[in-house]
Motif scaffolding. Structure first.
Motif, short mmCIF file in Angstrom:
data_model
loop_
_atom_site.label_atom_id
_atom_site.label_comp_id
_atom_site.label_asym_id
_atom_site.label_seq_id
_atom_site.Cartn_x
_atom_site.Cartn_y
_atom_site.Cartn_z
N SER A 20 0.82 -1.20 0.00
CA SER A 20 0.00 0.00 0.00
C SER A 20 0.86 1.26 0.00
O SER A 20 0.42 2.34 0.37
CB SER A 20 -0.97 0.00 1.20
OG SER A 20 -0.27 -0.15 2.40
N ASP A 59 -3.52 -4.97 9.56
CA ASP A 59 -3.98 -4.70 8.19
C ASP A 59 -3.67 -5.83 7.22
O ASP A 59 -3.68 -5.62 6.00
CB ASP A 59 -3.35 -3.40 7.67
CG ASP A 59 -4.13 -2.16 8.09
OD1 ASP A 59 -5.33 -2.28 8.41
OD2 ASP A 59 -3.54 -1.07 8.08
N LYS A 62 -5.44 -6.40 3.88
CA LYS A 62 -5.26 -5.51 2.72
C LYS A 62 -4.56 -6.21 1.56
O LYS A 62 -4.62 -5.72 0.43
CB LYS A 62 -4.47 -4.26 3.13
CG LYS A 62 -5.29 -3.26 3.90
CD LYS A 62 -4.48 -1.99 4.20
CE LYS A 62 -5.31 -0.95 4.92
NZ LYS A 62 -4.50 0.26 5.24
N ILE A 65 -7.06 -6.70 -1.14
CA ILE A 65 -7.76 -5.54 -1.69
C ILE A 65 -7.10 -5.13 -3.00
O ILE A 65 -5.87 -5.01 -3.07
CB ILE A 65 -7.74 -4.36 -0.69
CG1 ILE A 65 -8.37 -4.77 0.65
CG2 ILE A 65 -8.45 -3.14 -1.27
CD1 ILE A 65 -9.82 -5.20 0.60
N ASP A 67 -5.34 -3.21 -6.03
CA ASP A 67 -4.42 -2.07 -6.00
C ASP A 67 -5.11 -0.74 -6.28
O ASP A 67 -4.78 0.27 -5.67
CB ASP A 67 -3.30 -2.25 -7.04
CG ASP A 67 -2.22 -3.21 -6.56
OD1 ASP A 67 -2.19 -3.51 -5.35
OD2 ASP A 67 -1.40 -3.64 -7.39
N LEU A 70 -6.80 0.14 -3.03
CA LEU A 70 -5.86 0.27 -1.92
C LEU A 70 -5.01 1.53 -2.05
O LEU A 70 -4.77 2.23 -1.06
CB LEU A 70 -4.95 -0.96 -1.87
CG LEU A 70 -4.02 -1.09 -0.68
CD1 LEU A 70 -4.80 -1.21 0.62
CD2 LEU A 70 -3.10 -2.29 -0.85
N ASN A 71 -4.59 1.84 -3.26
CA ASN A 71 -3.67 2.97 -3.47
C ASN A 71 -4.32 4.16 -4.16
O ASN A 71 -3.63 4.99 -4.75
CB ASN A 71 -2.46 2.49 -4.28
CG ASN A 71 -1.64 1.48 -3.50
OD1 ASN A 71 -1.39 1.67 -2.32
ND2 ASN A 71 -1.23 0.41 -4.16
N HIS A 76 -12.50 7.43 -1.41
CA HIS A 76 -13.17 6.31 -2.08
C HIS A 76 -14.64 6.63 -2.28
O HIS A 76 -15.26 7.30 -1.43
CB HIS A 76 -13.07 5.04 -1.22
CG HIS A 76 -11.69 4.50 -1.10
ND1 HIS A 76 -10.92 4.63 0.04
CD2 HIS A 76 -10.92 3.81 -1.98
CE1 HIS A 76 -9.76 4.05 -0.14
NE2 HIS A 76 -9.72 3.55 -1.35
N MET A 84 -12.95 -1.72 0.52
CA MET A 84 -11.85 -1.41 1.42
C MET A 84 -12.13 -1.92 2.83
O MET A 84 -11.25 -2.47 3.50
CB MET A 84 -11.61 0.10 1.43
CG MET A 84 -10.34 0.52 2.13
SD MET A 84 -8.87 -0.04 1.24
CE MET A 84 -7.62 0.54 2.36
N HIS A 87 -11.18 -5.50 4.37
CA HIS A 87 -9.86 -5.94 4.82
C HIS A 87 -9.86 -6.42 6.27
O HIS A 87 -9.09 -7.31 6.63
CB HIS A 87 -8.80 -4.85 4.61
CG HIS A 87 -8.73 -3.81 5.68
ND1 HIS A 87 -9.54 -2.69 5.68
CD2 HIS A 87 -7.97 -3.71 6.80
CE1 HIS A 87 -9.26 -1.94 6.74
NE2 HIS A 87 -8.32 -2.54 7.43
#
Length: 198
Positions: A20, A59, A62, A65, A67, A70-71, A76, A84, A87
């Protein structure tokens, strides 16, 4: 064996942080904040150490989750946020069948570190003392550290703003006893923060 468990917890936690695009120092700071909170709230050295060794796994979910969620820089949307939030349960699923006490505690922490004292957290919406003490401790440690760090979706907050949020969320997001411990021992937490820079 204990040293190997700690190293493995840090390695797994740091692997998630790297994915992340965050620093591995986050899991070390959270581990040490969690230990300090556990000791200060009266848990035994053994229980506090167990939480310290387990909290880097908070976490772990994650890793499942996507990419692009997540990033994602910025906020969101509702569908992304729902993904998200998964997770917490995914981390619990990964760890729940272990017979290792560190990983068992890690499952609890992964599952509950986004629960809130007032019952408005996720994934279960449990409240107060129905949230395991390890989940309540890691929730506060995680937020305290995350707010003070740059993330893909935000800049680090100034310390004064973090303290104000913890005061405002005492008895809402956070266990009020734990919030008081952090606020009344802030210098000790800042020593940990400075010992593990990004």
């Amino acid at each position: 064996m204990r040293e190997s468990q700690r190293e493995l917890s840090y390695i797994l936690g740091e692997a998630v942080e790297k994915r992340s695009k965050e620093t591995g120092s986050h899991v070390k700071r959270v581990a040490n904040y969690s230990y300090l909170l556990a000791i200060k709230c009266g848990l035994s050295e053994y229980e506090a150490e167990k939480i310290k060794l387990s909290s880097p796994l908070h976490d772990l979910g994650k890793i499942a989750i996507p990419d692009n969620i997540l990033n994602k820089p910025g906020k969101h949307d509702a569908d992304e946020w729902a993904i998200m939030q998964q997770h917490a349960y995914l981390g619990y699923q990964i760890l729940q069948h272990s017979t290792n006490e560190i990983l068992q505690m890690g499952a609890i922490i992964a599952h509950q570190h986004h629960e809130k004292w007032n019952g408005k957290g996720y994934p279960q919406g449990v409240s107060g003392h129905n949230i395991h003490i390890a989940g309540r401790i890691t929730a506060l440690a995680d937020v305290f550290d995350a707010l003070g760090s740059d993330r893909c979706y935000k800049k680090a907050w100034p310390l004064e703003e973090i303290i104000e949020l913890i005061r405002n969320e005492r008895g809402q997001h956070f266990d009020p006893t734990l919030a008081d411990i952090l606020l009344n021992n802030l210098d000790a937490f800042l020593v940990i923060r400075d010992a593990y820079p990004d």
